[in-house]
Design a protein around this motif. Structure first.
Motif, PDB file in Angstrom:
ATOM      1  N   HIS A  65       0.842  -1.191   0.000  1.00 48.92           N
ATOM      2  CA  HIS A  65       0.000   0.000   0.000  1.00 48.92           C
ATOM      3  C   HIS A  65       0.877   1.241   0.000  1.00 48.92           C
ATOM      4  N   THR A  76      -0.230   5.131   1.078  1.00 49.33           N
ATOM      5  CA  THR A  76      -1.365   5.909   1.593  1.00 49.33           C
ATOM      6  C   THR A  76      -0.932   7.326   1.898  1.00 49.33           C
ATOM      7  N   ASN A 123      -5.844   5.925  -0.586  1.00 48.69           N
ATOM      8  CA  ASN A 123      -5.159   4.632  -0.522  1.00 48.69           C
ATOM      9  C   ASN A 123      -4.924   4.048  -1.902  1.00 48.69           C
ATOM     10  N   THR A 174      -7.461  -2.593  -0.176  1.00 50.17           N
ATOM     11  CA  THR A 174      -8.021  -2.049   1.057  1.00 50.17           C
ATOM     12  C   THR A 174      -9.504  -2.375   1.100  1.00 50.17           C
TER      13      THR A 174
END
Length: 411
Positions: free
Chosen positions: A75, A77, A93, A97
């Motif tokens: 990820h 973010t 994001n 997710t």
């Protein structure tokens, strides 16, 4: 010299030596869930995406995805506004997710997060910040582990009212973040900070625009905006209503047309003068405001039309910028009336006094207003005298003018 240059090779090369490759190559061939997509991520493409981010929705989605590919991350973010006990915050994001996972962090786990208040411009891993206790921390054991996050890299961006957080993750089984990964993030951080500042400025201007546009709509002013080529680029709600009636004035393609040929020539001449006049030349001379009326075949009252040039900015370069504003006024439109409560607060009136004042502002006589309120004429007169005393006016016409010119006109 090897043709396989990484991000650090490019960044650290002396400026006198022009690199053949300016890209970030995969450094972990064995760890690659998208073998082809992220083989090469050009650095200039990454930086370009960062500056294009404010124009996207959600902002920076493309840049964060490119960072995810370049860093082989699970990820990436960007926390634009960190969660608090009163607000869920705003997070952008990339990667896998779920709404449940995001809500869990926003509603509970943010309070357990030790990975906060990093030094400006510093890029650190969770282990560097809190040591091996990272794996024993409540947020890792109760939250991160459940969403398959083992490695965490972060940086904070602050200043000028901005408090944002960049977080990069890798799952269990993936390599830890290297010095090269951190160098790439440090290289991108100043660009991201400037882009966020631009986004903040654009957001402020958009809020201001919506505020003023809403005020114009509530005042029942139709607004048609032309660019420097004479093309309509925007119409507000009231203008759309007037033009949709096709009663005297209407849209012909992307231009304004008037049913009367004489009035049509007059309107086109006014718009042409506004487009080519002193404002368009950017010589500091004031633009000339012109007005006319447009007759309506239905027999209703004539429409009022005002043409105003919009001054050319000193550094304006786009021909698609707003150049001319045409205001339309339908004298038979009924503005939304302010609430009784608003009038009471503004002038200290009672409920009956506020009701009488609104009826008078709508054009009713005192007798007509008394009938509508189902009170005697003398009672209405008593209320009117009290209104005069509280507002400081002495005549009914002055009262109506006061009401129409007060802030209730934009409520």
């Amino acid at each position: 010299m090897s043709a396989k240059l990484d991000a650090l090779d490019v960044i650290e090369r002396p400026v006198t030596e022009r690199p053949v490759v300016t890209s970030i190559r995969s450094r972990f061939p064995a760890y690659d869930d998208e073998p082809e997509a992220a083989e090469i991520v050009p650095l200039d493409r990454l930086i370009g995406a960062i500056y294009e981010g404010p124009m996207e929705s959600p902002p920076w989605q493309s840049a964060l995805q490119l960072m995810r590919e370049a860093l082989r991350a699970g990820h990436v973010t960007l926390i634009l506004r960190p969660p608090t006990s009163d607000s869920a915050g705003i997070m952008i994001n990339t990667g896998k997710t779920t709404m449940e996972g995001m809500e869990s962090y926003s509603n509970r786990f943010f309070a357990l997060d030790p990975f906060v208040r990093l030094k400006e411009g510093e890029v650190v891993t969770a282990e560097e910040l809190i040591g091996r206790q990272w794996l024993e921390s409540p947020i890792y054991k109760e939250y991160m582990r459940s969403i398959d996050v083992r490695h965490l890299l972060g940086a904070d961006i602050s200043g000028d009212g901005v408090e944002c957080r960049l977080r990069v993750t890798r799952p269990h089984g993936a390599p830890e973040f290297s010095a090269q990964d951190k160098m790439l993030c440090r290289t991108l951080l100043p660009h991201l900070k400037r882009s966020i500042q631009l986004h903040t400025r654009i957001d402020f201007l958009e809020c201001e625009r919506q505020l003023f546009a809403g005020a114009v709509n509530r005042m029942l002013l139709g607004l048609v905006i032309f660019d420097q080529n004479g093309t309509i680029i925007e119409t507000n709600q009231e203008a759309k209503r007037i033009l949709a009636e096709k009663d005297g004035i209407r849209l012909f393609g992307n231009a304004l047309g008037v049913d009367s040929s004489t009035e049509s020539r007059e309107l086109q001449s006014m718009i042409r003068h506004a487009l080519t006049g002193p404002c368009a030349a950017n010589n500091g001379a004031p633009g000339i405001v012109e007005a006319m009326s447009v007759s309506r075949p239905s027999g209703r009252a004539k429409l009022g039309v005002l043409v105003r040039p919009i001054p050319l900015g000193q550094w304006s370069e786009s021909k698609q910028r707003p150049a001319v504003a045409v205001f339309l006024r339908d004298p038979e439109s009924n503005a939304a009336q302010p609430s009784n409560e608003l009038l009471r607060k503004l002038f200290g009136l009672t409920r009956m006094e506020a009701s009488l004042a609104m009826l008078l502002a709508e054009g009713f006589t005192l007798d007509e207003a008394a009938e509508k309120m189902d009170v005697r004429r003398n009672t209405a007169r008593t209320h009117l005298r009290s209104i005069f005393c509280k507002t400081g006016v002495t005549r009914q016409t002055m009262l109506v003018r006061l009401l129409l010119n007060s802030v209730i006109s934009v409520s």
